[in-house]
Design a protein around this motif. Structure first.
Motif, short mmCIF file in Angstrom:
data_model
loop_
_atom_site.label_atom_id
_atom_site.label_comp_id
_atom_site.label_asym_id
_atom_site.label_seq_id
_atom_site.Cartn_x
_atom_site.Cartn_y
_atom_site.Cartn_z
N ARG A 19 -6.02 24.65 0.30
CA ARG A 19 -5.60 24.37 1.90
C ARG A 19 -5.52 22.40 2.29
N GLU A 20 -4.46 22.27 3.12
CA GLU A 20 -3.90 21.48 3.21
C GLU A 20 -5.59 20.23 4.32
N PRO A 21 -6.21 19.43 4.25
CA PRO A 21 -6.85 19.55 5.14
C PRO A 21 -6.91 18.35 6.19
N TYR A 22 -7.36 18.39 7.61
CA TYR A 22 -6.58 18.30 8.86
C TYR A 22 -6.15 16.58 8.79
N MET A 46 10.27 26.70 -7.13
CA MET A 46 9.84 26.14 -6.26
C MET A 46 9.17 25.28 -5.67
N THR A 47 9.75 24.48 -5.60
CA THR A 47 9.02 23.58 -4.76
C THR A 47 10.07 22.47 -3.31
N LEU A 48 9.40 21.16 -2.73
CA LEU A 48 9.72 21.09 -1.65
C LEU A 48 9.95 19.49 -1.45
N GLN A 49 11.27 19.80 -0.49
CA GLN A 49 12.00 18.07 -0.38
C GLN A 49 11.13 18.18 1.13
N THR A 50 10.35 18.47 1.78
CA THR A 50 9.65 18.15 2.82
C THR A 50 8.44 17.00 1.99
N ILE A 51 7.76 17.28 0.87
CA ILE A 51 6.81 16.44 0.65
C ILE A 51 5.41 17.27 0.61
N TRP A 52 4.96 17.41 1.99
CA TRP A 52 4.07 17.74 2.60
C TRP A 52 3.76 19.11 3.01
N GLY A 53 3.31 20.34 2.83
CA GLY A 53 3.02 21.58 2.78
C GLY A 53 3.02 22.05 1.76
N TYR A 54 3.26 23.64 2.04
CA TYR A 54 3.15 24.86 1.17
C TYR A 54 5.02 25.60 1.45
N VAL A 55 5.28 25.69 0.23
CA VAL A 55 5.79 26.65 -0.41
C VAL A 55 5.80 27.82 0.60
N HIS A 56 6.26 28.70 1.15
CA HIS A 56 6.28 30.07 2.11
C HIS A 56 7.36 30.61 1.78
N MET A 57 7.34 31.64 0.54
CA MET A 57 8.99 32.46 0.25
C MET A 57 9.62 33.85 1.30
N PHE A 58 8.22 33.85 1.86
CA PHE A 58 7.61 35.42 2.78
C PHE A 58 7.68 35.16 4.26
N VAL A 59 8.37 33.93 4.36
CA VAL A 59 8.85 34.10 5.48
C VAL A 59 9.57 34.63 6.26
N TYR A 60 10.97 33.92 5.69
CA TYR A 60 12.35 33.70 6.03
C TYR A 60 13.12 35.34 4.78
N SER A 82 0.39 -1.22 -0.09
CA SER A 82 -0.11 0.10 0.24
C SER A 82 0.72 1.44 -0.05
N THR A 83 1.80 1.62 -1.06
CA THR A 83 2.67 2.75 -0.86
C THR A 83 2.07 3.93 -0.94
N PHE A 84 1.24 3.52 -2.57
CA PHE A 84 0.95 4.97 -2.67
C PHE A 84 -0.02 5.36 -2.16
N ARG A 85 0.52 6.92 -2.06
CA ARG A 85 -0.16 7.82 -1.16
C ARG A 85 -0.74 9.31 -1.32
N THR A 86 -2.17 9.76 -1.05
CA THR A 86 -2.23 11.23 -1.85
C THR A 86 -1.67 12.16 -0.49
N ILE A 87 -0.89 12.89 -1.26
CA ILE A 87 -0.11 13.74 -0.99
C ILE A 87 -1.37 14.75 -0.48
N GLY A 88 -1.25 15.51 0.99
CA GLY A 88 -1.63 16.83 1.04
C GLY A 88 -3.34 16.25 1.29
N ASP A 89 -3.68 16.40 0.38
CA ASP A 89 -5.21 15.93 0.47
C ASP A 89 -5.77 14.06 1.03
#
Length: 238
Positions: free
Chosen positions: A213-216, A145-159, A46-53
């Motif tokens: 958005r990413e659901p809970y 820009m995308t992310l190595q973390t896989i989950w989550g959003y790119v937030h380039m305003f923070v730093y 069961s390796t295939f997973r929906t990411i962020g949803d």
């Protein structure tokens, strides 16, 4: 294969889907949206997973049970518009610490017109790459820009580094998966080389490659070794 065939023959979902195991047994399969699915283990069934949803639906030999209410249904007219374009001069660059500017420079020198960066954290590379990013921008290369973390959003305003990179022309792609971003960029640049239009098309979702958005329950990665997790697993693994 039986589940996939049943979904294709009897389902009302008109999308590109991946049908793979739900649990490790054959009890049911998941229908994952093609733009949000990823293989997350080399050999687990069961390796295939929906990411962020969540998956779109489950399927058995007896029927399909929808998980998501928003999907593209089949139409009676069966008219499909296909845009079979792809520019092969796009690539994906996985950032690592102390990466040298010459890595990015070499891609630009080889004529690549679009680059997907897979960055750290919220979407970062080190300052050593700034001159190369500036040269890429000046030569009309579209950089995203995308992310190595896989989950989550790119937030380039923070730093500060994120804001610096945006000033150098790097465009954040929300929660688009890196591989999906590469495919979409090739498809987009197969249709236009206008940078403003490339940016607009990349940031305009076709089918949930970027979500608001990413659901809970869109991020569930169980961590072993803690009592509450061991108790949960024992209910299913005797």
């Amino acid at each position: 294969l039986i589940h996939a065939s049943y979904a294709a023959a009897h389902g009302d979902i008109a999308e590109v889907l991946v049908c793979m195991f739900g649990p490790t047994s054959d009890d049911y399969g998941f229908l994952h949206r093609g733009t949000r699915v990823r293989k997350m283990h080399s050999s687990y069934r069961s390796t295939f997973r929906t990411i962020g949803d969540t998956p779109v639906a489950t399927v058995t030999r007896l029927g399909i049970k929808h998980i998501k209410k928003n999907y593209n249904p089949r139409r009676k007219d069966r008219k499909v518009k296909i845009l079979p374009y792809f520019n092969e001069k796009v690539t994906m660059m996985y950032y690592y610490p102390h990466m040298k500017a010459e890595v990015l420079d070499s891609l630009v020198d080889m004529g690549y017109k679009g680059i997907i960066i897979v960055g750290t954290g919220l979407g970062h590379v080190n300052r050593e790459l700034y001159p190369a990013l500036e040269r890429a921008r000046d030569r009309g290369v579209s950089v995203f820009m995308t992310l190595q973390t896989i989950w989550g959003y790119v937030h380039m305003f923070v730093y500060e580094t994120g804001r610096d990179m945006m000033a150098l022309g790097v465009v954040p792609l929300g929660n688009m998966l890196p591989e999906v971003a590469w495919v979409k960029l090739g498809w987009v640049m197969g249709q236009t080389d206008d940078q403003a239009e490339v940016k607009r098309m990349m940031l305009t979702p076709v089918n949930d490659e970027i979500t608001e958005r990413e659901p809970y329950d869109g991020y569930l990665v169980y961590q072993g070794g803690v009592p509450e997790m061991d108790e949960f697993v024992r209910k299913f693994r005797k």
